[in-house]
Design a protein around this motif. Structure first.
Motif, mmCIF file in Angstrom:
data_model
loop_
_atom_site.group_PDB
_atom_site.id
_atom_site.type_symbol
_atom_site.label_atom_id
_atom_site.label_comp_id
_atom_site.label_asym_id
_atom_site.label_seq_id
_atom_site.Cartn_x
_atom_site.Cartn_y
_atom_site.Cartn_z
ATOM 1 N N ALA A 155 0.844 -1.187 0.000
ATOM 2 C CA ALA A 155 0.000 0.000 0.000
ATOM 3 C C ALA A 155 0.880 1.238 0.000
ATOM 4 O O ALA A 155 2.075 1.182 0.271
ATOM 5 N N ALA A 156 0.266 2.370 -0.304
ATOM 6 C CA ALA A 156 1.007 3.621 -0.393
ATOM 7 C C ALA A 156 1.727 3.930 0.908
ATOM 8 O O ALA A 156 2.880 4.357 0.922
ATOM 9 N N MET A 157 1.033 3.721 2.030
ATOM 10 C CA MET A 157 1.652 4.002 3.327
ATOM 11 C C MET A 157 2.828 3.077 3.577
ATOM 12 O O MET A 157 3.869 3.487 4.091
ATOM 13 N N ASP A 158 2.642 1.778 3.197
ATOM 14 C CA ASP A 158 3.744 0.826 3.373
ATOM 15 C C ASP A 158 4.948 1.205 2.517
ATOM 16 O O ASP A 158 6.086 1.080 2.933
ATOM 17 N N ARG A 159 4.687 1.675 1.276
ATOM 18 C CA ARG A 159 5.791 2.083 0.397
ATOM 19 C C ARG A 159 6.521 3.274 0.982
ATOM 20 O O ARG A 159 7.744 3.364 0.918
ATOM 21 N N ALA A 160 5.772 4.189 1.567
ATOM 22 C CA ALA A 160 6.394 5.365 2.170
ATOM 23 C C ALA A 160 7.273 4.955 3.348
ATOM 24 O O ALA A 160 8.389 5.463 3.514
ATOM 25 N N MET A 161 6.791 4.027 4.167
ATOM 26 C CA MET A 161 7.573 3.556 5.307
ATOM 27 C C MET A 161 8.822 2.813 4.834
ATOM 28 O O MET A 161 9.928 3.008 5.355
ATOM 29 N N LEU A 162 8.665 1.955 3.798
ATOM 30 C CA LEU A 162 9.801 1.202 3.275
ATOM 31 C C LEU A 162 10.840 2.135 2.672
ATOM 32 O O LEU A 162 12.047 1.973 2.870
ATOM 33 N N ARG A 163 10.337 3.147 1.968
ATOM 34 C CA ARG A 163 11.245 4.128 1.372
ATOM 35 C C ARG A 163 12.037 4.845 2.448
ATOM 36 O O ARG A 163 13.260 5.040 2.330
ATOM 37 N N GLN A 164 11.350 5.251 3.522
ATOM 38 C CA GLN A 164 12.018 5.960 4.605
ATOM 39 C C GLN A 164 13.040 5.074 5.294
ATOM 40 O O GLN A 164 14.144 5.517 5.641
ATOM 41 N N MET A 165 12.738 3.798 5.446
ATOM 42 C CA MET A 165 13.669 2.862 6.070
ATOM 43 C C MET A 165 14.933 2.698 5.218
ATOM 44 O O MET A 165 16.056 2.643 5.732
ATOM 45 N N LEU A 166 14.770 2.625 3.883
ATOM 46 C CA LEU A 166 15.929 2.474 2.998
ATOM 47 C C LEU A 166 16.781 3.739 2.978
ATOM 48 O O LEU A 166 18.011 3.669 2.881
ATOM 49 N N ILE A 167 16.097 4.895 3.048
ATOM 50 C CA ILE A 167 16.852 6.155 3.097
ATOM 51 C C ILE A 167 17.700 6.221 4.355
ATOM 52 O O ILE A 167 18.850 6.662 4.346
ATOM 53 N N GLU A 168 17.102 5.765 5.475
ATOM 54 C CA GLU A 168 17.825 5.818 6.746
ATOM 55 C C GLU A 168 18.866 4.704 6.864
ATOM 56 O O GLU A 168 19.820 4.821 7.647
ATOM 57 N N ASN A 169 18.700 3.640 6.095
ATOM 58 C CA ASN A 169 19.622 2.494 6.172
ATOM 59 C C ASN A 169 20.072 2.072 4.768
ATOM 60 O O ASN A 169 19.743 0.967 4.290
ATOM 61 N N PRO A 170 20.798 2.910 4.035
ATOM 62 C CA PRO A 170 21.187 2.593 2.653
ATOM 63 C C PRO A 170 22.114 1.383 2.547
ATOM 64 O O PRO A 170 22.168 0.738 1.513
ATOM 65 N N ASP A 171 22.817 1.049 3.632
ATOM 66 C CA ASP A 171 23.722 -0.098 3.577
ATOM 67 C C ASP A 171 22.974 -1.416 3.410
ATOM 68 O O ASP A 171 23.589 -2.429 3.048
ATOM 69 N N TRP A 172 21.672 -1.429 3.703
ATOM 70 C CA TRP A 172 20.903 -2.651 3.465
ATOM 71 C C TRP A 172 20.981 -3.046 1.978
ATOM 72 O O TRP A 172 21.074 -4.212 1.650
ATOM 73 N N VAL A 173 20.945 -2.038 1.123
ATOM 74 C CA VAL A 173 21.000 -2.298 -0.315
ATOM 75 C C VAL A 173 22.447 -2.425 -0.785
ATOM 76 O O VAL A 173 22.792 -3.322 -1.551
ATOM 77 N N ARG A 174 23.297 -1.532 -0.293
ATOM 78 C CA ARG A 174 24.696 -1.553 -0.727
ATOM 79 C C ARG A 174 25.370 -2.879 -0.390
ATOM 80 O O ARG A 174 26.226 -3.368 -1.128
ATOM 81 N N GLY A 175 24.997 -3.450 0.738
ATOM 82 C CA GLY A 175 25.635 -4.684 1.170
ATOM 83 C C GLY A 175 25.118 -5.920 0.471
ATOM 84 O O GLY A 175 25.702 -7.005 0.607
ATOM 85 N N ASP A 176 24.043 -5.810 -0.262
ATOM 86 C CA ASP A 176 23.466 -6.956 -0.961
ATOM 87 C C ASP A 176 23.738 -6.774 -2.458
ATOM 88 O O ASP A 176 22.984 -6.104 -3.173
#
Length: 225
Positions: free
Chosen positions: A13-34
């Protein structure tokens, strides 16, 4: 709120996407490390050509080719400069020849090393300038035209018959240049055992430079009737 992690492949949902987006912005190493995830996110969608990558790879290939071509040109330029320096040194040695005996010796023994070849011969049509010689020989009239036709010079492969006639041994390639000395026609011949030393379309500026120097020196001792 829908738990997107419990339903793989479902659209959050839109709210879930917003929360997920905010989490990735705050924790970019989650993506960089994978690395697998990062590669998937950076790549083109399945079934869609990555035009950017295609263009980039093509440009990189062209750059590599240009660099290789630049290296080849620089290498050829260095070789030409080195050959010109040796040719100039050889021409200076011609100036010091006091007579035809010394010129004959210089052509037979100094010229090959100076010009980077295996054999140097000089033929004069209808003239017998020396009784005993190593590099300067008489030849029948018309030999130069037979080998060169209307051209002034030639570079390329050396046929077996021509090699035996001019050099007395098999040669892979050779360079020929017409000489005109006091009304007499001659031929300066340089030969190498390797077939790729002289080739069709090769520049002949250095060859002609040496030939003109030989002409001038021979004109001191050759006279016409």
């Amino acid at each position: 709120m829908t738990d997107v992690f419990e339903e793989p492949g479902s659209a959050p949902a839109a709210m879930d996407r917003a929360m997920l987006r905010q989490m990735l912005i705050e924790n970019p190493d989650w993506v960089r490390g994978d690395t697998e995830l990062l590669s998937h996110l950076a790549g083109a969608p399945e079934g869609v050509a990555d035009l950017g990558r295609v263009v980039r790879d093509r440009l990189l290939g062209e750059v590599r080719q240009l660099k290789q071509r630049e290296k080849a040109i620089a290498h050829a330029a260095r070789e030409n400069l080195a050959l010109m320096a040796r040719a100039q040194g050889f021409v200076l040695s011609l100036i010091n020849c006091a007579d035809m005996d010394e010129l004959d010796y210089t052509l037979a023994w100094e010229a090959p090393a100076a010009l980077g070849v295996d054999c140097v011969r000089l033929y004069l049509e209808g003239a017998t300038p020396m009784i005993v010689s190593e590099a300067i020989h008489a030849c029948a009239g018309g030999l130069t035209n037979e080998l060169l036709g209307d051209d002034n010079d030639f570079t390329g492969l050396c046929p077996s018959r021509t090699a035996r006639t001019l050099y007395g041994a098999e040669m892979g390639s050779h360079a020929l240049c017409r000489l005109e000395i006091g009304g007499q026609t001659g031929l300066l011949a340089l030969a190498a055992r390797e077939p790729d030393i002289f080739h069709t379309g090769q520049g002949t500026e250095i060859l002609n430079f040496v030939a003109r120097a030989v002409e001038q020196r021979l004109s001191l001792w050759l006279t016409t009737d």
